[in-house]
Design an enzyme around this catalytic site. Sequence first.
Site, PDB file in Angstrom:
ATOM      1  N   HIS A  93       0.859  -1.185   0.000  1.00  0.00           N
ATOM      2  CA  HIS A  93       0.000   0.000   0.000  1.00  0.00           C
ATOM      3  C   HIS A  93       0.893   1.232   0.000  1.00  0.00           C
ATOM      4  O   HIS A  93       1.777   1.365   0.852  1.00  0.00           O
ATOM      5  CB  HIS A  93      -0.912  -0.009   1.241  1.00  0.00           C
ATOM      6  N   HIS A  95       1.272   5.739  -1.119  1.00  0.00           N
ATOM      7  CA  HIS A  95       0.595   7.010  -1.352  1.00  0.00           C
ATOM      8  C   HIS A  95       1.200   7.650  -2.604  1.00  0.00           C
ATOM      9  O   HIS A  95       1.538   8.831  -2.600  1.00  0.00           O
ATOM     10  CB  HIS A  95       0.756   7.934  -0.144  1.00  0.00           C
ATOM     11  N   TYR A 120       0.840  -4.435 -20.446  1.00  0.00           N
ATOM     12  CA  TYR A 120       1.415  -4.771 -19.144  1.00  0.00           C
ATOM     13  C   TYR A 120       0.533  -4.342 -17.983  1.00  0.00           C
ATOM     14  O   TYR A 120       0.541  -4.982 -16.929  1.00  0.00           O
ATOM     15  CB  TYR A 120       2.832  -4.210 -19.014  1.00  0.00           C
TER      16      TYR A 120
END
Length: 219
Positions: A93, A95, A120
Amino acid sequence: MSETRIREEICRLGRSLFERGLTPGSSGNISVKLDDGGWLVTPTNASLGFLDPARMSRLGPDGRLVSGDAPTKEVPLHTALYQTRSAARAVVHLHSTHSVALSMLPEINPRTALPPMTAYYVMKCGHTALVPYYRPGDPAVADAIKGLAGKYSSVLLANHGPVVSGDTLEAAVFAMEELEETAKLYLLLRGLNPRYLSPAQVEDLTKVFGLELPEHHHD
């Protein structure tokens, strides 16, 4: 791969993501599932560029801290992906700027946040879902992820950032990088009427590479 090696890999790849500006400050988190059902996850308030393998949060199969520093507040997010995607062995995860920007655009389709722009992207990410905004660490985000029923390996958290699962940590990192680059392409080409892959081209990729894509319609 041994637990010691996994700890080192989390640090190595985390530093690579940080040094290339893909997640600033102490944002972002990484987890890897272990053979005993527990998992390793980056600690809370830790920069991915300066992780210590010995201080990684070690969680048991029940999600409780066994050793190391206190884990990221995003544990519910990681847990939801592991519970709904049985093949997932790692979750990343970030930002990252372009993916966050994409999650804020009003035209984004929650079932397919990005069109099939490149081969891709389709191969690494499949399709990307968008879930509504929740404050970081809110357990309700887990319900939103579970609501996707394990159909998506890549998800955008609105006004927050992308989260990607993979069958290895390296695969999850590569998919995350592909998602970020495709978001950047989308923003660069927004309003220019670009040519996307056709349904036939996507179907060809699906057959050749054995992809499992959720049903989608891009408006």
